[in-house]
Write a protein that holds these residues in place. Structure first.
Motif, PDB file in Angstrom:
ATOM      1  N   ILE A  45       1.189  -1.370  -0.051  1.00  0.00           N
ATOM      2  CA  ILE A  45      -0.123   0.149   0.173  1.00  0.00           C
ATOM      3  C   ILE A  45       1.458   1.472   0.091  1.00  0.00           C
ATOM      4  CG2 ILE A  45      -0.361  -0.037   2.589  1.00  0.00           C
ATOM      5  CD1 ILE A  45      -3.293   1.118   1.635  1.00  0.00           C
ATOM      6  N   GLY A  46       2.331   1.495   0.684  1.00  0.00           N
ATOM      7  CA  GLY A  46       2.657   2.848   1.094  1.00  0.00           C
ATOM      8  C   GLY A  46       3.683   2.971  -0.813  1.00  0.00           C
TER       9      GLY A  46
ATOM     10  N   ALA B 291       2.655   5.845  -3.074  1.00  0.00           N
ATOM     11  CA  ALA B 291       3.707   6.992  -2.720  1.00  0.00           C
ATOM     12  C   ALA B 291       3.608   6.786  -5.086  1.00  0.00           C
ATOM     13  CB  ALA B 291       5.155   5.926  -2.889  1.00  0.00           C
ATOM     14  N   GLN B 292       3.408   6.088  -5.993  1.00  0.00           N
ATOM     15  CA  GLN B 292       3.353   6.228  -6.924  1.00  0.00           C
ATOM     16  C   GLN B 292       1.981   6.431  -7.472  1.00  0.00           C
ATOM     17  OE1 GLN B 292       4.360   2.524  -9.267  1.00  0.00           O
ATOM     18  NE2 GLN B 292       6.017   1.221  -7.911  1.00  0.00           N
ATOM     19  N   ALA B 293       0.583   6.416  -6.896  1.00  0.00           N
ATOM     20  CA  ALA B 293       0.304   7.206  -7.581  1.00  0.00           C
ATOM     21  C   ALA B 293      -0.454   8.512  -6.747  1.00  0.00           C
ATOM     22  CB  ALA B 293      -1.630   6.101  -6.686  1.00  0.00           C
TER      23      ALA B 293
ATOM     24  N   LYS C 196      -2.631   6.470   1.999  1.00  0.00           N
ATOM     25  CA  LYS C 196      -2.604   4.911   2.395  1.00  0.00           C
ATOM     26  C   LYS C 196      -4.249   5.186   3.043  1.00  0.00           C
ATOM     27  CE  LYS C 196       0.911   4.317   4.430  1.00  0.00           C
ATOM     28  NZ  LYS C 196       2.153   3.448   5.370  1.00  0.00           N
ATOM     29  N   ASP C 197      -4.181   6.499   3.222  1.00  0.00           N
ATOM     30  CA  ASP C 197      -5.407   5.880   3.357  1.00  0.00           C
ATOM     31  C   ASP C 197      -6.707   6.461   2.830  1.00  0.00           C
ATOM     32  OD1 ASP C 197      -4.684   6.033   6.163  1.00  0.00           O
ATOM     33  OD2 ASP C 197      -4.525   8.266   6.666  1.00  0.00           O
ATOM     34  N   THR C 198      -6.504   7.315   1.836  1.00  0.00           N
ATOM     35  CA  THR C 198      -7.519   7.471   0.683  1.00  0.00           C
ATOM     36  C   THR C 198      -7.352   6.176   0.451  1.00  0.00           C
ATOM     37  OG1 THR C 198      -6.638   9.601   0.210  1.00  0.00           O
ATOM     38  CG2 THR C 198      -7.425   8.577  -1.162  1.00  0.00           C
ATOM     39  N   ILE C 199      -6.395   5.708   0.265  1.00  0.00           N
ATOM     40  CA  ILE C 199      -6.378   4.192  -0.940  1.00  0.00           C
ATOM     41  C   ILE C 199      -7.464   2.784   0.516  1.00  0.00           C
ATOM     42  CG2 ILE C 199      -4.953   1.871  -1.284  1.00  0.00           C
ATOM     43  CD1 ILE C 199      -3.038   3.718  -2.237  1.00  0.00           C
ATOM     44  N   ARG C 200      -6.805   2.971   1.998  1.00  0.00           N
ATOM     45  CA  ARG C 200      -7.982   2.256   2.421  1.00  0.00           C
ATOM     46  C   ARG C 200      -9.320   2.489   2.102  1.00  0.00           C
ATOM     47  NH1 ARG C 200      -3.594   3.621   6.405  1.00  0.00           N
ATOM     48  NH2 ARG C 200      -1.921   1.866   5.902  1.00  0.00           N
ATOM     49  N   PHE C 201      -8.961   3.733   1.393  1.00  0.00           N
ATOM     50  CA  PHE C 201     -10.861   3.638   1.692  1.00  0.00           C
ATOM     51  C   PHE C 201     -11.694   4.003   0.351  1.00  0.00           C
ATOM     52  CE2 PHE C 201     -14.687   7.072   0.088  1.00  0.00           C
ATOM     53  CZ  PHE C 201     -14.830   7.511   1.221  1.00  0.00           C
TER      54      PHE C 201
ATOM     55  N   ARG D 298      -4.949  -9.762   0.558  1.00  0.00           N
ATOM     56  CA  ARG D 298      -4.779  -9.939   1.951  1.00  0.00           C
ATOM     57  C   ARG D 298      -2.972 -10.634   1.481  1.00  0.00           C
ATOM     58  NH1 ARG D 298      -4.823  -5.910   5.909  1.00  0.00           N
ATOM     59  NH2 ARG D 298      -6.426  -5.150   5.577  1.00  0.00           N
ATOM     60  N   LEU D 299      -1.700 -10.917   1.790  1.00  0.00           N
ATOM     61  CA  LEU D 299      -0.785 -11.486   2.026  1.00  0.00           C
ATOM     62  C   LEU D 299      -0.820 -12.278   3.344  1.00  0.00           C
ATOM     63  CD1 LEU D 299       2.096  -9.404   1.240  1.00  0.00           C
ATOM     64  CD2 LEU D 299       1.229 -11.194  -0.700  1.00  0.00           C
ATOM     65  N   ALA D 300      -0.163 -13.340   3.706  1.00  0.00           N
ATOM     66  CA  ALA D 300      -0.326 -14.329   4.367  1.00  0.00           C
ATOM     67  C   ALA D 300      -0.027 -13.295   6.044  1.00  0.00           C
ATOM     68  CB  ALA D 300       0.724 -15.738   4.209  1.00  0.00           C
ATOM     69  N   ASN D 301       0.918 -12.036   5.869  1.00  0.00           N
ATOM     70  CA  ASN D 301       1.723 -11.987   6.633  1.00  0.00           C
ATOM     71  C   ASN D 301       0.273 -10.204   7.293  1.00  0.00           C
ATOM     72  OD1 ASN D 301       2.091  -9.604   4.823  1.00  0.00           O
ATOM     73  ND2 ASN D 301       4.270  -9.552   5.259  1.00  0.00           N
ATOM     74  N   GLY D 302      -0.743 -10.725   6.543  1.00  0.00           N
ATOM     75  CA  GLY D 302      -1.823  -9.181   6.418  1.00  0.00           C
ATOM     76  C   GLY D 302      -1.723  -7.750   6.005  1.00  0.00           C
ATOM     77  N   TYR D 303      -0.507  -8.155   5.435  1.00  0.00           N
ATOM     78  CA  TYR D 303      -0.079  -7.021   4.744  1.00  0.00           C
ATOM     79  C   TYR D 303      -1.465  -6.832   3.376  1.00  0.00           C
ATOM     80  CZ  TYR D 303       3.835  -5.377   7.002  1.00  0.00           C
ATOM     81  OH  TYR D 303       5.379  -5.430   8.134  1.00  0.00           O
ATOM     82  N   ARG D 304      -1.245  -5.034   2.604  1.00  0.00           N
ATOM     83  CA  ARG D 304      -2.294  -5.768   1.894  1.00  0.00           C
ATOM     84  C   ARG D 304      -1.472  -5.779   0.224  1.00  0.00           C
ATOM     85  NH1 ARG D 304      -4.964  -2.099   5.192  1.00  0.00           N
ATOM     86  NH2 ARG D 304      -6.458  -1.587   4.942  1.00  0.00           N
ATOM     87  N   ASP D 305      -1.475  -6.099  -1.156  1.00  0.00           N
ATOM     88  CA  ASP D 305      -0.553  -6.349  -2.054  1.00  0.00           C
ATOM     89  C   ASP D 305      -1.639  -6.428  -3.018  1.00  0.00           C
ATOM     90  OD1 ASP D 305       1.692  -7.020  -3.293  1.00  0.00           O
ATOM     91  OD2 ASP D 305       0.501  -8.857  -4.228  1.00  0.00           O
ATOM     92  N   PHE D 306      -0.777  -4.977  -4.350  1.00  0.00           N
ATOM     93  CA  PHE D 306      -2.353  -4.539  -5.000  1.00  0.00           C
ATOM     94  C   PHE D 306      -1.703  -4.880  -6.259  1.00  0.00           C
ATOM     95  CE2 PHE D 306      -3.012  -2.017  -1.177  1.00  0.00           C
ATOM     96  CZ  PHE D 306      -4.250  -1.577  -0.670  1.00  0.00           C
ATOM     97  N   PRO D 307      -1.813  -5.220  -7.391  1.00  0.00           N
ATOM     98  CA  PRO D 307      -1.439  -5.325  -8.464  1.00  0.00           C
ATOM     99  C   PRO D 307      -1.009  -3.540  -9.112  1.00  0.00           C
ATOM    100  CG  PRO D 307      -3.825  -5.262  -8.845  1.00  0.00           C
ATOM    101  CD  PRO D 307      -3.437  -4.936  -7.482  1.00  0.00           C
ATOM    102  N   PRO D 308       0.454  -3.902  -9.818  1.00  0.00           N
ATOM    103  CA  PRO D 308       0.673  -2.621 -10.342  1.00  0.00           C
ATOM    104  C   PRO D 308      -0.480  -1.780 -11.264  1.00  0.00           C
ATOM    105  CG  PRO D 308       1.992  -4.534 -11.346  1.00  0.00           C
ATOM    106  CD  PRO D 308       0.694  -5.302 -10.476  1.00  0.00           C
ATOM    107  N   GLU D 309      -1.278  -2.652 -12.428  1.00  0.00           N
ATOM    108  CA  GLU D 309      -2.403  -1.750 -12.531  1.00  0.00           C
ATOM    109  C   GLU D 309      -3.160  -0.815 -11.544  1.00  0.00           C
ATOM    110  OE1 GLU D 309      -4.012  -6.096 -12.693  1.00  0.00           O
ATOM    111  OE2 GLU D 309      -1.933  -5.058 -13.152  1.00  0.00           O
TER     112      GLU D 309
END
Length: 121
Positions: free
Chosen positions: A3-4, A8-10, A14-19, A30-41
Motif C-alpha cells: 500500500i505504501g 507513493a506512485q499514485a 495510504k488512508d485514501t487507498i484504504r477508503f 491480503r498476504l499471509a502476514n496481513g499486508y495488502r498487496d495491489f496489482p501494478p495496474e
C-alpha cells in the motif's frame, strides 16, 4: 505492491487507498502476514479515479461505471457517453442556479428578503 508503494506512485495517501478499498474502488489481496498487496495496474486506475473526480464525477459514479469502462472494447465511446450524461446534469444544475440567482436578485432591496414577492409586510 504494498500500500505504501502504491500510495507513493499514485500520489495519494495510504488512508485514501484504504477508503477506496472499503468502498470497492480498488482491490488488493491480503498476504499471509496481513499486508495488502495491489496489482501494478492499480496505479493507473487510481490516476483515473483522481482525474474523474476532477471532472466532477463522484466516487459512487466512478465505482458504478468502473468495471464497464475497464472492460469496454472502445473505452473512448463509453467515456464519451458518460461525459454527455454529466454535461446534461451540469446544464440542469446551471439552469437551477440561474433561476435561484434571478429569485435572489428580485428580492434585493425589499424589506424582508424571506417574504414571498408581492406579499405586503
Amino acid at each position: 505492491m504494498r500500500i505504501g508503494e502504491l500510495a507513493a506512485q499514485a500520489g495519494t495517501t495510504k488512508d485514501t487507498i484504504r477508503f477506496y478499498e472499503k468502498v470497492g474502488l480498488v482491490a488488493g489481496r491480503r498476504l499471509a502476514n496481513g499486508y495488502r498487496d495491489f496489482p501494478p495496474e492499480a496505479v493507473a486506475w487510481l490516476h483515473y479515479v483522481r482525474t474523474a473526480q476532477t471532472l466532477g464525477f463522484s466516487l459512487a459514479e466512478i465505482a458504478r461505471h468502473g468495471d464497464e469502462l475497464r472492460e469496454a472494447p472502445d473505452a473512448a465511446e463509453a467515456l464519451s457517453a458518460l461525459f454527455e450524461e454529466k454535461i446534461q446534469v451540469i446544464d440542469a444544475r446551471m439552469a437551477e442556479l440561474a433561476a435561484l440567482r434571478a429569485e435572489l436578485a428580485e428580492r434585493v432591496g425589499i424589506g424582508c428578503p424571506l417574504r414571498a414577492i408581492g406579499q405586503s409586510g
